[in-house]
Structures are given as C-alpha cells and as structure tokens.
Design an enzyme around this catalytic site. Structure first.
Site, PDB file in Angstrom:
ATOM      1  N   TYR A 169      -8.020   3.391  -2.743  1.00  0.00           N
ATOM      2  CA  TYR A 169      -7.454   3.055  -1.438  1.00  0.00           C
ATOM      3  C   TYR A 169      -8.229   3.746  -0.325  1.00  0.00           C
ATOM      4  O   TYR A 169      -8.534   4.934  -0.407  1.00  0.00           O
ATOM      5  CB  TYR A 169      -5.981   3.457  -1.391  1.00  0.00           C
ATOM      6  CG  TYR A 169      -5.257   2.918  -0.190  1.00  0.00           C
ATOM      7  CD1 TYR A 169      -5.293   1.565   0.118  1.00  0.00           C
ATOM      8  CD2 TYR A 169      -4.531   3.763   0.634  1.00  0.00           C
ATOM      9  CE1 TYR A 169      -4.623   1.067   1.224  1.00  0.00           C
ATOM     10  CE2 TYR A 169      -3.854   3.281   1.739  1.00  0.00           C
ATOM     11  CZ  TYR A 169      -3.905   1.929   2.028  1.00  0.00           C
ATOM     12  OH  TYR A 169      -3.244   1.438   3.131  1.00  0.00           O
ATOM     13  N   ASP A 203       0.833  -1.206   0.000  1.00  0.00           N
ATOM     14  CA  ASP A 203       0.000   0.000   0.000  1.00  0.00           C
ATOM     15  C   ASP A 203       0.867   1.257   0.000  1.00  0.00           C
ATOM     16  O   ASP A 203       2.008   1.246   0.483  1.00  0.00           O
ATOM     17  CB  ASP A 203      -0.928   0.008   1.211  1.00  0.00           C
ATOM     18  CG  ASP A 203      -2.007  -1.050   1.105  1.00  0.00           C
ATOM     19  OD1 ASP A 203      -2.290  -1.502  -0.018  1.00  0.00           O
ATOM     20  OD2 ASP A 203      -2.568  -1.432   2.153  1.00  0.00           O
ATOM     21  N   HIS A 238      -3.095   9.794  -1.949  1.00  0.00           N
ATOM     22  CA  HIS A 238      -3.152  10.899  -2.901  1.00  0.00           C
ATOM     23  C   HIS A 238      -4.552  11.185  -3.422  1.00  0.00           C
ATOM     24  O   HIS A 238      -4.721  12.098  -4.209  1.00  0.00           O
ATOM     25  CB  HIS A 238      -2.227  10.593  -4.080  1.00  0.00           C
ATOM     26  CG  HIS A 238      -0.837  10.262  -3.643  1.00  0.00           C
ATOM     27  ND1 HIS A 238      -0.051  11.138  -2.945  1.00  0.00           N
ATOM     28  CD2 HIS A 238      -0.100   9.141  -3.783  1.00  0.00           C
ATOM     29  CE1 HIS A 238       1.122  10.584  -2.686  1.00  0.00           C
ATOM     30  NE2 HIS A 238       1.117   9.376  -3.173  1.00  0.00           N
ATOM     31  N   GLU A 280       2.462   2.741   6.438  1.00  0.00           N
ATOM     32  CA  GLU A 280       2.597   1.325   6.803  1.00  0.00           C
ATOM     33  C   GLU A 280       3.054   0.493   5.613  1.00  0.00           C
ATOM     34  O   GLU A 280       3.890  -0.399   5.741  1.00  0.00           O
ATOM     35  CB  GLU A 280       1.260   0.790   7.331  1.00  0.00           C
ATOM     36  CG  GLU A 280       0.886   1.256   8.715  1.00  0.00           C
ATOM     37  CD  GLU A 280       1.855   0.799   9.790  1.00  0.00           C
ATOM     38  OE1 GLU A 280       2.226  -0.385   9.802  1.00  0.00           O
ATOM     39  OE2 GLU A 280       2.251   1.634  10.611  1.00  0.00           O
TER      40      GLU A 280
END
Length: 918
Positions: free
Chosen positions: A326, A94, A372, A98
């Site tokens: 996401y 991702d 983003h 993290e």
C-alpha cells in the site's frame, strides 16, 4: 455467496483471481457519499437552516449531513442488488483512515441484514488476502471519527474563509487548512528572495599535477583565519557576519594573492589525514519520500507518481497480483517475512558480504499511523529487469525506484576512504614578514560499495597522488622534490545566492517536517495550489502568483493564526489524538469554530475582522520621479499595476509575467507603453480607421478602430516577444490584410490561405493548418511551399524500422513522437521511454510493449463503457425529472389562474469547492 466490496474495479479484478466461486468481489468506485458539494445537493429539509451551506449542523454537535452523490446512486443500487443474494458482506477498502470511512459509509447506506465484517491488508497478494479473510474485525469507529473530524474541520475552515476571499479579492477563490499554509510557505520563500542582498566574494583554486594525474586544491585559510564563504554573509544586508573571524577576499585582492602564490614556490605539504567513512542506506519509502525521490530522479509530479503507484498496488491485467504494498503510508517498518526474503535475495544475488542481517527502521514522522508497512515490492525476487517487458516506461521507472530503495535499505553500509592534504605557501605581506596561505586537496575512493551497488549516488573516485608531509610542491627541476607541479593558480569570483525556491518535492518535505498534512493529502494539496493558480511552476521551481500573494497577505494580516505553521501542526496532532481516542472530536470542533472562552473561534474572528479588511495591494516599489508607491491590484479577470494617487498611471500585466520578472522598472515601462499606445500609429488608407499597437494581458496586438459598444474591433496578435513601439504602418497594414489567399490548390480546387492565429503564423487549406516559421514568411510564401508544408504536416519521423509484425504482417517501427519515441504496428502505440535508445529496441521488445499497451487500452475501454452507461442512465433520470417538473409547473400555472397565491422561491447559489485538504 460472500460479497467483498473494495474501492476500485482494478483492485476487485486482482482479488477475484485469488478466490473461488463462493466469493463475489465488486467495487464502490470510491466514496459513495460525502458532505454536499453544492447548494443543489443540500436536502430540501435543511435548505432554510442558517448552517445549511456548510452541510454540517452547527446546532447539533456538528452532525454532518451526508448525501449520496448522483454518480454513486447507480452503484449503490447495484450493491444493494448483489447484497440480496449474499450470506455475508466483507468490507475490504484500504486500511487507512479514508478506507475505514468508506467502509463505514457503505455500512450506513446499505444497511445489510446479513453479517458484516471488515478485512484489511496492505498488499494485494494471495497470501495477504487469505490472511485477511482469516482475521476479520469490526469497523474501527475511532478511525472513522478521526476522518469525519478532518472532513468537518476542513469544511468549516474552507466554507468560512473562502467567502471572505470572494468579497475582498476575487470570486471563485478558496482557503484550505493545509493548502493555505502551503501557499504561505511559497510566498514567504519568494519574499525572502526579494529581501535578499547579494554579496560578492572570491576564493583561490590551484591546478596541480603529478605525472598523468591532475588534481586541485582550494585556499581555505590565510594566517590561520578561514576564508569567507557564501554562508558567512548576512542575507538581509549582504555584509560579512563575523568580520573578525573570516577573511573576505575581493576580486582585486584575490587576483593579486593568486599571482603572488604562483610566483613564490615551492609550496610544502604540511599535513596528510586519512579517514575511513561509512555511508548508511536510506530507509524504504514512505509516501512523501517516494514523491520526493520521483520528483528529483524521474521528474514526475506527486499526483502522477501516486497514480502509477496505485496501479502497481492494485495489479495490472498481465499480473496475477499487486506489485507493491500500500502506497499511502508514513511507516518505515518492513514485515519479518519481507526482511527475511530480502536478506536471502541479497545473499544470492550480491554475496554474503552485502548484508549484515535485517535492518529495522524507526518511524520519526509525527502522528505516523496511515498504514503498517513501508512501500516495498510484494515479491522482492520479482526484479525490475525480469518484468521490464510487461510494464510501460513510467510504471517500470517507479517500480524500479521502489525495488531499489527497499533492497538497498537492507544492504550493508558503503565504506569510503577519504584523504585531506594541507599545502602551505608563503607570500610577502604588505609590511615586513610573510602571509601563510593554506590550500586543501581532498581525495575519496569507494572501498566497498555496499548498498550503493543498488541505490544512491556512487559518484566518481577523486584520486590524489601519494603525498607525504614535507613534500615540496612546484619545486624547480633538478631539486629533490620535482614530482608535483603547479599548473595554475586562479582567483575564482562568487556571488551569494538567494534561498532556493521550493520544488514540489522540497515543499512536501517542508510540510512533513512541520507536521502539516498527512501522506494521503500531499499530492492533492500540491496539485490544488497549482490548479487554482495560487502557485505556478517555472523550471521545476514553485513561484507564487499575484493572486497567491494577495490571498496570503490578507490571511496573514487578519487571520494569521489560521495559516500559522505551529497552529496547523497542533491541529494535525489533535486529529491524530482523536484517532487514538484521547480527544473528543465534538469538543475539538467547537473549540475551533466557536472558541473556548479564552480565545475566540473562527466564527467570531471573521465577524470582527471582515469590515477591517481592505482590498489587498502588493507593493512593487516606488516611482523614482514622484516617490509614490507602485502597487499591484487584483481585478475581476486580470492584474494591473498602478502608481498610487495617480489613477491614470496604470497598466494591465501580461498573464505570463511572473513575480520574479516584475521589477519597478518593468512596471513603469508597462505604464509608459500604455500611455504611448493611446496614440494611433496611423490611419488605414481604405477604411479610415485608426490603427493602434497595444499590449494586453496576453501580449502585444494590433487593433483596427475603436470599440463601439459590444462590437469588438479587428485585432491581430503580434507575438509575445514583439515590441509594439517598433511596429510601423507598412508592417501593420500587411498584418491587418491577413488572412490572405495565396492561390488555389490545383489538385483539390480549394483555396490556400496564409494567416496569423492563436498559435502563430500558419498556412491553411480546407481546415488543414500547418505552421510557418515567422510572420514575415506570410507575405512571401509561394503556393508550392505552402502546399508542401500542408502535405508534410503529419509526416512521422522513423527512428528504427523493425520489419513486419510476425503475426499480422503489419509494418513495425519506432517513431519520433511528441512525448518521446514510441513503437507502433499501425493500430496500437506504445511508448518506449525517453531514456531508452530506439536503436536498442528489438522486435521482441516491441511485441511486449504493444501487448501491455493493448491490455491497458482494453481495460480503459471497459471502464469508459461503464461510465458511459452510468452517464446515460443519469441523463435519462434527469430528463424524467425535468418532464415531471414541467408537469408540476403547468399545474401551478393552472392553479394561479384559479386565484391561488404566487409562490416565491429563493435562489440558492452554489458553493466553491473550498475544502480540498482532506
């Protein structure tokens, strides 16, 4: 072969669909290494170090000690095996902090000898994956250091303060950089409610009508002075804050004024104001706003909605790509491509007037950098209705919420016409003259729905008749203005309300507003404070537990800085500056833990405060007879109330008695009840033992005899609502005779019994239990009734018969289930959703739901099988280690006999998982 590594198998499966055979996509199953989670995981070479329990070398620039977890070792070996035949490795975790850290850990552990590049994307679509492959980059070490700094900071915080709680409150408790502040917010909200003073006030409402249209008006002013409302009273005293600027109507005064207004007609319209109002759409979802909306609209917990969003992002088996972008983000930006596609879809679907071109929103969240783009559908033309049959009810609800919000954010403003009408009435005053009462009627209609067509509360239009200035209201028949009648004038009493408790959604909003935590932490923090029982949920509201209050009191009194909102927010900002390369992370950690010469660090503060800390007490109130304080004390397992200075006056609190129900009166009643229960209610005629009616942490119960050593006497639960003082000997003897045999089942020859268990009264045959309504039923129920209940225990209620499955011929029907209606063919069950009418389900709907459920079950089985194999392998390795250990022990024993010195090993205790804020 090019090897692509992602976090999850689901993500790997979806990406595989876009690529040819030159790529192999595999997963790391999340983080492959972390700081030691327990003393057992600390490498042997560090165990004697003073700092070893932290898993961080405090003497060497806070260097973290990373270990590969036992669960990840097999996967690491698999990755190394795949790496041997790879010509290039692409780390595709991702794109947030993290994810960057996972990529770096993979790089550090695998130590590949082939080229390694990092690729990132915020949606799992063919186009996004190909674009990412065309623009590889290096691992962003500033982002890695920011994640590492957070992880170490949370470890220092949790592993320093948690032992203080073990010593002073109760073992197995934990403190956390974000979780402790979240608990503090909940505790202080409850303290505000406890300090709140209720104030009573009234207003006056008039029911008016014209022809068939009914509308209302409310009194707003008396002689030009505004009427007092709830916000005009001081919450700490209950008194009116600006008595000279507000009129406070009492019950009697309001009733008299309403009667006077009704009796003095006509009233007159004195002002009519028309205003056009514009309502703008909300921006697309961020992580926190999605969690808040799902909590309010779908009644989903933050953790649940994030699990569903994860599935939608990664893509399910019956979709070629991910459905949303996401889901961990605090950005409000939408890509130019998404803006153009959404605008075109709105024009085609709703009409050109529903769009004014692209809307671009500016992110206001402090430190926004998690991703983003805002959360949106990957294909706006994939409408919720078009894919309804391919998602389960929860997935569809979350997808619809995201789709609606994203589309609405690009639609035109809603336009409303609002009308305000002032109506005056004159009533006699106490002295000469008259009082002028001003009533207001409000009307509103939606002139153009705009974005409300898709998302938002359109509501109902509030209509008013055509009212003009000078119009008389309530004029008698035969006059010039008899059109509007006064039907009723009523005094309406109100009480001020204490501040609302936090819900999961409003607590997340508060944390975000204060700049505490980040999108990836909110769901975990909310789940943690509940799972550790610092906070409990009641009717959707969050209440502090007694443990939560005790911990917060201790931390506020002795470590206030470390649970202060502004201090925690500043730390969050510093962590973001580390990510930007503006702050050195080692200096930041050193300042926090050891201080900077001007202010002491956490290490020194704990050393100075530890001996000052007394066992926490929570005051409930005062004993009206003695004036002594009634306090709560936290025990090893349970909580009790005490009258201070009188050791014998105490009682254990029921575990389900929450802070909002514990008053001084209730506490004293429990103490008195305990005193009374020491006296037996009688003696058992057969055994000669005393019978007691007692109250324990889990409610009232009967006890036969006294406890002798470790042998527990017979106890029977009475049910939570039972009053122990109302139990007589006859009733007690009947209960103590349970379980009793009712008879023998003539078909099976098995005995049928009646008893009282953990879940209430029951009848039972051959370990098959069925509930009965009341305890009294147990002594009167017949054998036939008991058998009927047992036979019908699992009988399902059919809500709609759909006939037979067109392929298998099996019966197809919708049944009533514990978690809502579901459809089944006897082999696979699929929920239809609580909001869907079972009568609307068709055979085609049922087949689609069953196909989706079947696919999900197959995917789950594969994952479970992999985990089982992994667990089996780990078990074998453990067995081998144990065998080797036995051999070593045997050799040591032999050596000991030969005269060698005895080797003494220190016992290493485990650490509580106290650092869950990352």
């Amino acid at each position: 072969m090019k090897l692509i590594i992602v976090e999850s198998p689901a993500k790997a499966r979806t990406i595989t669909r876009f690529l040819d055979d030159t790529y192999t996509v595999t997963s790391s199953y999340g983080h492959i290494r972390d700081l030691p989670g327990s003393a057992r995981e600390i490498p042997a070479r560090y165990k004697k170090e003073k700092w070893s329990r932290f898993g961080v070398n405090l003497d060497d620039g806070y260097a973290p000690i990373y270990v590969v977890s036992a669960d990840s070792k097999k996967q690491v070996a698999e990755l190394k095996k795949l790496m041997k035949s790879a010509e290039e490795i692409l780390l595709a975790t991702d794109e947030d902090r993290e994810g960057e850290a996972i990529s770096w850990h993979l790089l550090e552990v695998l130590q590949p000898k082939v080229p390694v590049r990092r690729i990132s994307f915020h949606e799992i679509t063919s186009e996004a994956i190909k674009a990412a492959l065309d623009a590889p980059r290096e691992v962003d070490m500033q982002l890695v250091r920011a994640q590492e700094g957070r992880r170490i900071l949370d470890r220092l915080y949790g592993y320093s303060l948690s032992p203080v709680l073990w010593k002073k409150v109760r073992t197995k408790l934990s403190a956390g950089r974000v979780q402790s502040v979240a608990v503090r917010l909940v505790v202080e909200k409850e303290e505000e409610r406890q300090a709140f003073h209720v104030a009573r006030y009234c207003d006056i409402e008039a029911a008016l009508s014209s022809d068939e249209l009914e509308f209302g008006a409310r009194l707003t002013e008396i002689d030009g002075v505004k009427l007092a409302g709830g916000k005009d009273f001081d919450p700490d005293t209950g008194s009116l804050k600006n008595a000279d600027k507000r009129v406070h109507l009492t019950d009697t005064g309001a009733a008299d004024l309403a009667a006077a207004a009704r009796g003095h007609v006509p009233w007159q319209v004195t002002a009519v104001t028309h205003k056009e109002s514009t309502q703008r759409p909300a921006p697309p979802f961020t992580t926190s706003t999605l969690q808040q909306a799902a909590s309010g609209r779908l009644k989903m917990t933050p953790q649940r909605v994030m699990r569903i969003a994860q599935r939608l992002y990664e893509g399910m088996g019956n979709f070629r790509e991910g459905l949303i972008t996401y889901m961990r983000t605090d950005s409000l930006t939408l890509s130019e491509k998404a803006l153009a596609e959404t605008e075109a879809m709105i024009r085609d679907t709703f009409g050109a007037e529903y769009t004014d071109g692209p809307r671009r929103y500016k992110t206001k969240s402090k430190g926004a950098q998690e991703a983003h783009e805002a959360i949106r559908p990957t294909d706006v033309n994939r409408t919720p209705d078009a894919i309804a049959g391919r998602l389960d009810s929860d997935e569809l609800a979350v997808y619809r919420l995201i789709w609606n919000r994203a589309v609405a954010s690009q639609m035109a403003n809603a336009k409303l016409d609002k009308t305000a009408v002032d109506i005056t009435a004159k009533v006699p005053a106490d002295s000469s003259g008259a009082q002028v009462l001003t009533f207001r009627a409000n009307g509103s209609i939606v002139r153009f729905p705009g974005f409300l067509k898709v998302y938002g509360d359109k509501g109902k239009d509030t209509l008013l008749p055509d009212l003009t200035e000078g119009l008389l209201i309530g004029a008698p028949a035969g006059t010039a203005s008899p059109d509007v009648a006064i039907d009723a004038v009523t005094a309406v009493p109100h009480e001020t309300q204490p501040p609302a408790r936090y819900t999961e959604a409003s607590l997340i909003k508060k944390l975000e507003d204060e700049g505490i935590g980040r999108p990836s932490t909110y769901a975990a923090v909310i789940a943690t404070i509940q799972s550790r029982e610092y906070v409990v949920k009641k009717g959707g509201a969050l209440l502090p537990s007694y443990i939560g209050m005790a911990v917060t009191n201790l931390l506020r009194e002795h470590f206030n800085k470390y649970v202060d909102l502004k201090f925690t927010a500043r730390m969050e900002e510093d962590l973001d500056r580390i990510a930007a390369g503006d702050v050195d992370w080692i200096s930041f950690l050193d300042r926090f833990y050891r201080g900077d010469g001007q202010e002491p660090g956490l290490e020194q503060v704990i050393a100075e405060e530890l001996d000052k800390i007394e066992f926490p007490r929570i005051k409930v109130g005062d004993d009206p007879e003695t004036g002594r304080p009634i306090v709560l004390r936290i025990g090893r397992n349970y909580t009790s109330v005490h009258v201070e200075g009188e050791d014998d006056r105490r009682a254990t609190l029921p575990v389900d008695l929450l802070i909002d129900e514990l008053t001084p009166e209730k506490a004293l009643a429990l103490i008195i009840q305990r005193d009374k229960s020491r006296e037996p209610i009688g003696v058992h005629p057969e055994t000669g033992q005393n019978i007691y009616a007692l109250t324990g942490p889990f409610g009232p119960y009967l006890q036969l005899g006294e406890q002798e050593g470790d042998k527990k006497p017979k106890r029977i639960s009475l049910g939570k609502k039972t009053d122990p003082t109302a139990i007589d000997m006859d009733y007690a003897l009947r209960l103590l005779s349970l379980p009793r045999e009712i008879g023998i089942d003539p078909e099976t020859g098995k005995p049928v019994r009646a008893g009282l268990g953990r879940f209430g009264p029951y009848v039972e045959r051959a370990r098959v239990f069925a509930s009965v309504q009341t305890v009294d039923t147990l002594s009167t129920i017949t054998l036939e009734d008991a058998l009927e209940r047992i036979r019908n225990k699992n009988k399902k209620t059919v809500l709609k018969d759909l006939g037979t499955h067109p392929e298998t011929g099996e019966p197809l029907a919708v049944y009533k289930g514990r978690y809502g209606p579901y459809v089944t063919d006897g082999k696979v069950n699929a929920t239809i959703g609580r909001d869907r009418d079972p009568e609307d389900v068709t055979v085609a709907d049922a087949l689609a739901l069953l196909a989706t459920a079947n696919e999900r079950a197959r995917t789950k089985k594969k994952t479970t099988r992999k985990k089982a194999v992994k667990k089996k392998t780990t078990k074998k390795k453990t067995t081998k280690k144990r065998t080797a250990k036995k051999k070593t022990t045997s050799k040591k024993a032999t050596s000991k006999k030969a005269g060698t010195k005895k080797v003494t090993r220190k016992k290493v205790t485990g650490q509580a998982p106290a650092d869950q804020d990352t």
